[in-house]
Design a protein around this motif. Structure first.
Motif, PDB file in Angstrom:
ATOM      1  N   GLY A   1       0.839  -1.200   0.000  1.00  0.00           N
ATOM      2  CA  GLY A   1       0.000   0.000   0.000  1.00  0.00           C
ATOM      3  C   GLY A   1       0.872   1.247   0.000  1.00  0.00           C
ATOM      4  O   GLY A   1       2.072   1.186  -0.318  1.00  0.00           O
ATOM      5  N   PRO A   2       0.292   2.403   0.356  1.00  0.00           N
ATOM      6  CA  PRO A   2       1.084   3.638   0.416  1.00  0.00           C
ATOM      7  C   PRO A   2       2.358   3.482   1.249  1.00  0.00           C
ATOM      8  O   PRO A   2       3.459   3.836   0.791  1.00  0.00           O
ATOM      9  CB  PRO A   2       0.114   4.637   1.052  1.00  0.00           C
ATOM     10  CG  PRO A   2      -1.236   4.163   0.611  1.00  0.00           C
ATOM     11  CD  PRO A   2      -1.144   2.667   0.591  1.00  0.00           C
ATOM     12  N   ALA A   3       2.245   2.912   2.448  1.00  0.00           N
ATOM     13  CA  ALA A   3       3.430   2.773   3.303  1.00  0.00           C
ATOM     14  C   ALA A   3       4.440   1.821   2.669  1.00  0.00           C
ATOM     15  O   ALA A   3       5.645   2.114   2.603  1.00  0.00           O
ATOM     16  CB  ALA A   3       3.022   2.273   4.686  1.00  0.00           C
ATOM     17  N   GLY A   4       3.961   0.672   2.177  1.00  0.00           N
ATOM     18  CA  GLY A   4       4.870  -0.346   1.657  1.00  0.00           C
ATOM     19  C   GLY A   4       5.588   0.071   0.386  1.00  0.00           C
ATOM     20  O   GLY A   4       6.786  -0.183   0.223  1.00  0.00           O
ATOM     21  N   THR A   5       4.860   0.737  -0.519  1.00  0.00           N
ATOM     22  CA  THR A   5       5.512   1.141  -1.772  1.00  0.00           C
ATOM     23  C   THR A   5       6.581   2.195  -1.470  1.00  0.00           C
ATOM     24  O   THR A   5       7.688   2.127  -2.013  1.00  0.00           O
ATOM     25  CB  THR A   5       4.495   1.682  -2.800  1.00  0.00           C
ATOM     26  OG1 THR A   5       3.653   2.649  -2.166  1.00  0.00           O
ATOM     27  CG2 THR A   5       3.643   0.579  -3.378  1.00  0.00           C
ATOM     28  N   ALA A   6       6.254   3.144  -0.590  1.00  0.00           N
ATOM     29  CA  ALA A   6       7.238   4.195  -0.275  1.00  0.00           C
ATOM     30  C   ALA A   6       8.438   3.608   0.466  1.00  0.00           C
ATOM     31  O   ALA A   6       9.584   3.990   0.211  1.00  0.00           O
ATOM     32  CB  ALA A   6       6.579   5.298   0.550  1.00  0.00           C
ATOM     33  N   ALA A   7       8.188   2.666   1.369  1.00  0.00           N
ATOM     34  CA  ALA A   7       9.287   2.036   2.119  1.00  0.00           C
ATOM     35  C   ALA A   7      10.226   1.316   1.155  1.00  0.00           C
ATOM     36  O   ALA A   7      11.464   1.417   1.265  1.00  0.00           O
ATOM     37  CB  ALA A   7       8.722   1.058   3.146  1.00  0.00           C
ATOM     38  N   ALA A   8       9.648   0.600   0.210  1.00  0.00           N
ATOM     39  CA  ALA A   8      10.465  -0.157  -0.745  1.00  0.00           C
ATOM     40  C   ALA A   8      11.298   0.792  -1.603  1.00  0.00           C
ATOM     41  O   ALA A   8      12.498   0.570  -1.820  1.00  0.00           O
ATOM     42  CB  ALA A   8       9.556  -1.022  -1.620  1.00  0.00           C
ATOM     43  N   ILE A   9      10.682   1.869  -2.073  1.00  0.00           N
ATOM     44  CA  ILE A   9      11.401   2.817  -2.927  1.00  0.00           C
ATOM     45  C   ILE A   9      12.552   3.464  -2.152  1.00  0.00           C
ATOM     46  O   ILE A   9      13.683   3.534  -2.633  1.00  0.00           O
ATOM     47  CB  ILE A   9      10.440   3.928  -3.443  1.00  0.00           C
ATOM     48  CG1 ILE A   9       9.421   3.340  -4.425  1.00  0.00           C
ATOM     49  CG2 ILE A   9      11.211   5.074  -4.095  1.00  0.00           C
ATOM     50  CD1 ILE A   9       8.283   4.296  -4.778  1.00  0.00           C
ATOM     51  N   SER A  10      12.279   3.917  -0.956  1.00  0.00           N
ATOM     52  CA  SER A  10      13.331   4.675  -0.244  1.00  0.00           C
ATOM     53  C   SER A  10      14.488   3.767   0.159  1.00  0.00           C
ATOM     54  O   SER A  10      15.648   4.173   0.102  1.00  0.00           O
ATOM     55  CB  SER A  10      12.758   5.434   0.955  1.00  0.00           C
ATOM     56  OG  SER A  10      12.287   4.542   1.925  1.00  0.00           O
ATOM     57  N   ALA A  11      14.184   2.515   0.547  1.00  0.00           N
ATOM     58  CA  ALA A  11      15.281   1.592   0.894  1.00  0.00           C
ATOM     59  C   ALA A  11      16.103   1.274  -0.353  1.00  0.00           C
ATOM     60  O   ALA A  11      17.342   1.220  -0.302  1.00  0.00           O
ATOM     61  CB  ALA A  11      14.712   0.319   1.516  1.00  0.00           C
ATOM     62  N   ALA A  12      15.416   1.091  -1.494  1.00  0.00           N
ATOM     63  CA  ALA A  12      16.140   0.795  -2.742  1.00  0.00           C
ATOM     64  C   ALA A  12      17.016   1.980  -3.137  1.00  0.00           C
ATOM     65  O   ALA A  12      18.127   1.794  -3.639  1.00  0.00           O
ATOM     66  CB  ALA A  12      15.138   0.465  -3.854  1.00  0.00           C
ATOM     67  N   ARG A  13      16.527   3.193  -2.894  1.00  0.00           N
ATOM     68  CA  ARG A  13      17.335   4.378  -3.214  1.00  0.00           C
ATOM     69  C   ARG A  13      18.565   4.493  -2.327  1.00  0.00           C
ATOM     70  O   ARG A  13      19.498   5.216  -2.650  1.00  0.00           O
ATOM     71  CB  ARG A  13      16.491   5.650  -3.067  1.00  0.00           C
ATOM     72  CG  ARG A  13      15.531   5.799  -4.214  1.00  0.00           C
ATOM     73  CD  ARG A  13      14.729   7.064  -4.113  1.00  0.00           C
ATOM     74  NE  ARG A  13      13.767   7.098  -5.202  1.00  0.00           N
ATOM     75  CZ  ARG A  13      12.817   7.986  -5.341  1.00  0.00           C
ATOM     76  NH1 ARG A  13      12.692   8.958  -4.443  1.00  0.00           N
ATOM     77  NH2 ARG A  13      12.000   7.949  -6.361  1.00  0.00           N
ATOM     78  N   CYS A  14      18.542   3.812  -1.209  1.00  0.00           N
ATOM     79  CA  CYS A  14      19.735   3.771  -0.347  1.00  0.00           C
ATOM     80  C   CYS A  14      20.648   2.620  -0.765  1.00  0.00           C
ATOM     81  O   CYS A  14      21.587   2.268  -0.043  1.00  0.00           O
ATOM     82  CB  CYS A  14      19.326   3.595   1.108  1.00  0.00           C
ATOM     83  SG  CYS A  14      18.444   4.993   1.792  1.00  0.00           S
ATOM     84  N   GLY A  15      20.347   1.999  -1.890  1.00  0.00           N
ATOM     85  CA  GLY A  15      21.234   0.960  -2.432  1.00  0.00           C
ATOM     86  C   GLY A  15      20.958  -0.434  -1.906  1.00  0.00           C
ATOM     87  O   GLY A  15      21.787  -1.331  -2.081  1.00  0.00           O
ATOM     88  N   LYS A  16      19.823  -0.632  -1.260  1.00  0.00           N
ATOM     89  CA  LYS A  16      19.554  -1.947  -0.683  1.00  0.00           C
ATOM     90  C   LYS A  16      18.762  -2.841  -1.642  1.00  0.00           C
ATOM     91  O   LYS A  16      17.974  -2.356  -2.457  1.00  0.00           O
ATOM     92  CB  LYS A  16      18.745  -1.807   0.625  1.00  0.00           C
ATOM     93  CG  LYS A  16      19.426  -0.940   1.655  1.00  0.00           C
ATOM     94  CD  LYS A  16      20.816  -1.440   2.001  1.00  0.00           C
ATOM     95  CE  LYS A  16      21.616  -0.409   2.765  1.00  0.00           C
ATOM     96  NZ  LYS A  16      23.063  -0.540   2.548  1.00  0.00           N
TER      97      LYS A  16
END
Ligand SMILES: Cc1cc2nc3c(=O)[nH]c(=O)nc-3n(C[C@H](O)[C@H](O)[C@H](O)COP(=O)(O)OP(=O)(O)OC[C@H]3O[C@@H](n4cnc5c(N)ncnc54)[C@H](O)[C@@H]3O)c2cc1C
Length: 417
Positions: free
Chosen positions: A26-41
């Protein structure tokens, strides 16, 4: 004779390993995934349905309610999908309506660009724990049960499913009686340009006037450019995390939808046909974890600021009657902070909970539950797990300075900071 319990033991194959596993898209999960991926994870996002966006797509919510700080990944979504609504400054309020179908497609494409691996039809069912850590989650997939191993986990299921399974203490609904806000099945009607014949299927209700309607009011959004009408008018007393309640709600809400559409066709929307009914009845409130800090009504009313702020909102207190009476408690608030600690369960080193089930009282959650706020919380959770990986620190002991710096680099601005 009915056996009270069964023990259930299986060898479950590990499907894959990721640094960050986000459960719920949902909103929380999609944003969490994007921001962690942007940190190279390396990030894996598990979603039990076939679409991302949570209530915003599956539940057909289709309006981003105003939160007073248009920032971070939420701002990007507005910029990329609904640019005409965007103003240069962050501290303003917008309430854009959107197509849930376009948001669904947009989020799919966004995940590809951000290199988040999405697994659809993957329903979390249990945690494998080692001491104060979660080692893996067991997931029901189209290929049967699979284990997904991870270093950090973010529970974005909306119901704190992962946290509760892991044993994190939680509470549900109103403090005095545990009742949650009611459920609502969203639907749209379409202006056909000619008079339609109203249809009232068998077993539905023939509402005679506004006072008979489930919410005792007309609540809809008209889009004059494309002739759609988004309707939020059903109301069913139910807790979306209780099986019997949900079984009742899914049938009762659908009856209400046909009845409301019939009523609208007789009272002002004579040319509108029923066009789309959400795939599932929307859930406003279920479980809240008891985290390191619990956001309260007083915090919301007083406009409290926190040093570990991760989201800001001025969305009103908005409580649809938990008894499903025809009242809604709406109270304006001037704006407040949500602290990081609301997402941190006490007993686990590698688990966060983001989105609507954060640690908050019934009244406080009625304000923080809006999509934009859940995107903000998810974004902060994704950055937090990345920091905790980089610094090998438990999630309840990450550097808030670092969190704020990285969020700023990701486009997040906090008003007044
Ligand atoms: C009827 C209604 C009207 C609303 N109106 C508005 C509005 O106008 N504007 C607004 O901004 N907000 C509105 N909201 C609130 C908002 O939609 C939600 O509070 C918000 O979507 C919560 O985001 P979330 O990510 O925490 O959870 P959700 O949106 O619920 O997303 C949770 C996701 O996790 C998935 N999931 C759940 N369990 C599992 C599992 N076991 N395994 C894997 N995946 C799982 C779900 O399928 C879902 O995709 C409304 C809500 C409702 C119900």
């Amino acid at each position: 004779m009915l056996k009270a319990n069964y023990s259930f033991e299986r060898q479950v194959k590990t499907f894959t390993h990721a640094e960050v596993i986000v459960i719920g898209g949902g909103p929380a999960g999609t944003a969490a995934a994007i921001s962690a991926a942007r940190c190279g994870k390396k990030v894996l996002l598990l979603e039990k349905s076939a679409q991302l966006g949570g209530m915003g797509t599956l539940g057909n919510v289709s309006v981003f309610m105003p939160v007073g700080n248009v920032t971070g990944i939420y701002r990007e979504i507005i910029q990329e999908m609904l640019e005409e609504n965007l103003l240069p400054e962050h501290n303003h309020s917008i309430a854009p309506q959107y197509s849930p179908f376009l948001l669904r497609h947009y989020l799919n494409e966004k995940m590809k660009k951000e290199q988040v691996q999405v697994c659809f039809h993957c329903e979390f069912i249990g945690t494998i724990q080692e001491g104060s850590r979660i080692r893996a989650v067991i997931v029901s997939t189209r290929e049967g049960l699979k284990a997904f191993e991870g270093e950090r986990f973010i529970d974005c299921t909306g119901d704190a499913r992962v946290a509760i399974d892991a044993g994190v203490p939680y509470h549900t609904g109103r403090e005095e009686d545990g009742l949650t806000q009611p459920m609502t099945l969203m639907f749209t009607m379409q202006n056909t340009g000619k008079t339609v014949t109203p249809v009232l299927p068998e077993g539905c209700y023939d509402y005679e006037n506004e006072a008979d309607l489930p919410q005792g009011r007309r609540l809809y959004w008209e889009q004059h450019n494309d002739g759609t009408l988004l309707v939020n008018m059903s109301r069913v007393k139910a807790n979306g995390a209780i099986m019997e309640d949900v079984n009742y709600a899914e049938m009762e809400a659908l009856k209400q939808v046909f009845s409301i559409a019939y009523y609208l066709q007789k009272t002002g929307f004579e040319t509108y046909a029923l066009a789309h009914i959400a795939a599932q009845t929307g859930v406003r409130e279920t479980n809240q974890i008891n985290g390191r800090y619990t956001l309260t009504e007083q915090d919301v009313v007083d406009g409290v600021q926190f040093a570990d702020v991760v989201a800001q909102t001025n969305y009103e207190i908005d409580i649809h009657s938990p008894n499903a009476e025809k009242t809604t408690d709406e109270r304006k608030v001037s704006g407040y902070d949500i602290p990081y600690r609301c997402m941190v369960p006490e007993a686990f080193d590698n688990l966060l909970v983001a989105g609507r089930p954060i640690s908050a009282t019934h009244v406080a959650m009625s304000s923080m539950r809006m999509q934009a706020t859940c995107y903000a919380l998810g974004q902060a959770a994704g950055v937090a797990v990345a920091i905790s990986l980089d610094d090998s620190s438990p999630l309840n002991d990450i550097s808030i300075n670092k969190l704020h710096n990285i969020l700023e680099r990701q486009g997040v601005k906090f008003i007044g900071k």
